[in-house]
Design a protein around this motif. Structure first.
Motif, mmCIF file in Angstrom:
data_model
loop_
_atom_site.group_PDB
_atom_site.id
_atom_site.type_symbol
_atom_site.label_atom_id
_atom_site.label_comp_id
_atom_site.label_asym_id
_atom_site.label_seq_id
_atom_site.Cartn_x
_atom_site.Cartn_y
_atom_site.Cartn_z
ATOM 1 N N LEU A 124 49.968 12.791 1.914
ATOM 2 C CA LEU A 124 50.064 13.974 2.776
ATOM 3 C C LEU A 124 50.958 13.720 3.988
ATOM 4 C CD1 LEU A 124 46.303 15.093 2.859
ATOM 5 C CD2 LEU A 124 48.097 15.788 1.243
ATOM 6 N N ASP A 125 51.774 14.728 4.319
ATOM 7 C CA ASP A 125 52.667 14.687 5.477
ATOM 8 C C ASP A 125 52.439 15.971 6.277
ATOM 9 O OD1 ASP A 125 54.773 14.860 7.281
ATOM 10 O OD2 ASP A 125 56.344 14.432 5.812
ATOM 11 N N PHE A 146 50.563 28.949 15.998
ATOM 12 C CA PHE A 146 49.281 28.694 15.334
ATOM 13 C C PHE A 146 48.151 28.680 16.351
ATOM 14 C CE2 PHE A 146 52.586 26.453 12.865
ATOM 15 C CZ PHE A 146 52.417 27.071 11.631
ATOM 16 N N THR A 147 47.029 29.281 15.998
ATOM 17 C CA THR A 147 45.854 29.245 16.867
ATOM 18 C C THR A 147 45.296 27.832 16.929
ATOM 19 O OG1 THR A 147 45.336 31.516 16.254
ATOM 20 C CG2 THR A 147 43.571 30.244 17.294
ATOM 21 N N ASP A 148 45.205 27.185 15.772
ATOM 22 C CA ASP A 148 44.726 25.810 15.691
ATOM 23 C C ASP A 148 45.555 25.112 14.612
ATOM 24 O OD1 ASP A 148 43.406 23.399 15.061
ATOM 25 O OD2 ASP A 148 41.457 24.211 15.653
ATOM 26 N N ILE A 149 46.547 24.352 15.025
ATOM 27 C CA ILE A 149 47.497 23.759 14.089
ATOM 28 C C ILE A 149 46.821 22.808 13.107
ATOM 29 C CG2 ILE A 149 48.164 21.921 15.709
ATOM 30 C CD1 ILE A 149 50.418 23.632 13.062
ATOM 31 N N THR A 150 45.864 22.038 13.574
ATOM 32 C CA THR A 150 45.193 21.079 12.692
ATOM 33 C C THR A 150 44.413 21.807 11.603
ATOM 34 O OG1 THR A 150 45.049 19.500 14.503
ATOM 35 C CG2 THR A 150 43.609 19.102 12.613
ATOM 36 N N LEU A 151 43.701 22.860 11.987
ATOM 37 C CA LEU A 151 42.958 23.665 11.016
ATOM 38 C C LEU A 151 43.915 24.307 10.008
ATOM 39 C CD1 LEU A 151 40.300 24.930 10.040
ATOM 40 C CD2 LEU A 151 40.682 26.784 11.684
ATOM 41 N N VAL A 183 49.244 6.790 15.958
ATOM 42 C CA VAL A 183 48.889 7.372 14.653
ATOM 43 C C VAL A 183 48.379 6.301 13.684
ATOM 44 C CG1 VAL A 183 50.462 9.315 14.955
ATOM 45 C CG2 VAL A 183 51.267 7.303 13.692
ATOM 46 N N LEU A 184 48.887 5.077 13.805
ATOM 47 C CA LEU A 184 48.373 3.981 12.973
ATOM 48 C C LEU A 184 46.899 3.729 13.283
ATOM 49 C CD1 LEU A 184 51.363 1.477 13.143
ATOM 50 C CD2 LEU A 184 50.567 2.661 11.087
ATOM 51 N N ARG A 185 46.553 3.798 14.550
ATOM 52 C CA ARG A 185 45.154 3.590 14.947
ATOM 53 C C ARG A 185 44.238 4.682 14.390
ATOM 54 N NH1 ARG A 185 46.932 2.048 21.080
ATOM 55 N NH2 ARG A 185 46.987 -0.223 20.829
ATOM 56 N N ILE A 193 49.539 14.875 16.982
ATOM 57 C CA ILE A 193 49.548 13.422 17.228
ATOM 58 C C ILE A 193 48.151 12.940 17.620
ATOM 59 C CG2 ILE A 193 50.301 11.650 18.894
ATOM 60 C CD1 ILE A 193 52.504 12.100 16.970
ATOM 61 N N GLY A 194 47.463 13.730 18.443
ATOM 62 C CA GLY A 194 46.141 13.342 18.905
ATOM 63 C C GLY A 194 45.040 13.566 17.889
ATOM 64 N N GLU A 195 45.348 14.285 16.813
ATOM 65 C CA GLU A 195 44.315 14.630 15.828
ATOM 66 C C GLU A 195 44.668 14.162 14.416
ATOM 67 O OE1 GLU A 195 43.531 18.834 16.309
ATOM 68 O OE2 GLU A 195 42.626 18.522 18.286
ATOM 69 N N VAL A 196 45.542 13.166 14.318
ATOM 70 C CA VAL A 196 45.966 12.637 13.020
ATOM 71 C C VAL A 196 44.774 12.229 12.156
ATOM 72 C CG1 VAL A 196 47.022 10.568 11.972
ATOM 73 C CG2 VAL A 196 48.333 11.961 13.583
ATOM 74 N N GLU A 197 43.743 11.681 12.792
ATOM 75 C CA GLU A 197 42.589 11.191 12.020
ATOM 76 C C GLU A 197 41.885 12.295 11.240
ATOM 77 O OE1 GLU A 197 39.086 10.136 14.520
ATOM 78 O OE2 GLU A 197 40.372 10.819 16.175
ATOM 79 N N PHE A 198 42.108 13.560 11.631
ATOM 80 C CA PHE A 198 41.413 14.666 10.969
ATOM 81 C C PHE A 198 42.207 15.271 9.807
ATOM 82 C CE2 PHE A 198 39.921 14.902 15.484
ATOM 83 C CZ PHE A 198 38.664 14.371 15.236
#
Length: 256
Positions: free
Chosen positions: A167-168, A139-144, A229-231, A184-189
């Motif tokens: 959502l999972d 993926f180029t951008d997994i979060t996107l 991820v809780l944070r 992990i670093g972008e869970v908030e998005f």
């Protein structure tokens, strides 16, 4: 959410809880350790796992759902399946949620069955078929990519009348180690803040393989990631080690 695998071939606990007695004992242990949900899975979805039909899933579940509900009526029971017929069976046995790794992509009747039951639905990001679910596509951008999928699929679910959606992001399914650490670093998005987020990283290889450890030897590292991820707003942790995760949740609540 405590994981109860009824499988002989799951990657870390296959065969441990695939009798009614052992499944009931494990459910009791997890509830005593602090689980508020039990996720019952009749089929392993690890790479190269045995593929079961819905009929075989139902046969493997047997009376486990009804026994757990009878013994622990306050526990929420989630059923981990991608089959419509298994959902219908589980609904009649008393399940409270549907946990579908496929996003309705592996069985054309799945989402209609969920809509008929009016149960809450866990939507996971995954590749579009059973055969490709573990293929790493780059993926180029997994979060996107995950958010585009969530946007498309939640629209489909809402149109079918499925409104209670969790959502999972799909850790462990077709994603590289780098993809998953970025996630992990972008869970908030994830999910635009519109739906609660479930995170399932327990005993996943993206944690233990780079460390040269086994799936059973990464509790400390996993709990650090759970806290992270809780944070960022995660609401449900899907875990094998309930007692350890409960300590992490309690610590998070104490600090926040």
């Amino acid at each position: 959410m405590g994981i109860l695998n009824l499988t002989p071939d799951s990657f870390s606990d296959g065969g441990k809880f695939n009798t009614e007695k052992s499944a009931l004992q494990q459910a009791e242990k997890m509830l005593k350790d602090g689980a508020s949900m039990i996720d019952i899975g009749p089929q392993s979805t690890r790479p190269n796992a045995e593929f079961l039909s819905s009929l075989e899933e139902i046969k493997r579940i047997g009376n486990v759902i009804s026994l757990v509900k009878k013994e622990f009526p306050d526990a929420l029971i989630s059923l981990d399946t991608f089959y419509a017929e298994t959902v219908k069976f589980g609904f009649n046995e008393g399940i409270d949620l549907v946990n579908d790794i496929s996003g309705g992509q592996f069985d054309v009747n799945m989402l209609d069955a969920v809509a008929e039951t009016n149960l809450p639905y866990i939507l996971m990001h995954v590749n579009p078929s059973y055969q490709t679910m573990h293929e790493k596509t780059g993926f180029t951008d997994i979060t996107l990519t995950v958010n585009q999928y969530f946007s498309r699929k939640t629209d489909e679910l809402l149109k079918k009348g499925i409104k209670d959606i969790i959502l999972d992001p799909g850790f462990g399914f077709g994603k590289t180690v780098e993809d998953q650490m970025k996630m992990i670093g972008e869970v908030e998005f994830f999910g635009f803040g519109s739906f609660p987020l479930l995170i399932g990283i327990s005993r996943k290889s993206f944690i233990y393989k780079p460390l040269g450890k086994s799936a059973l030897d990464i509790n400390e590292e996993t709990q650090k990631l759970h806290l992270k991820v809780l944070r960022q707003g995660a609401k449900i942790l899907r875990v094998h080690d309930v007692a350890e995760a409960k300590k992490t949740v309690d610590e998070f609540l104490r600090l926040n």
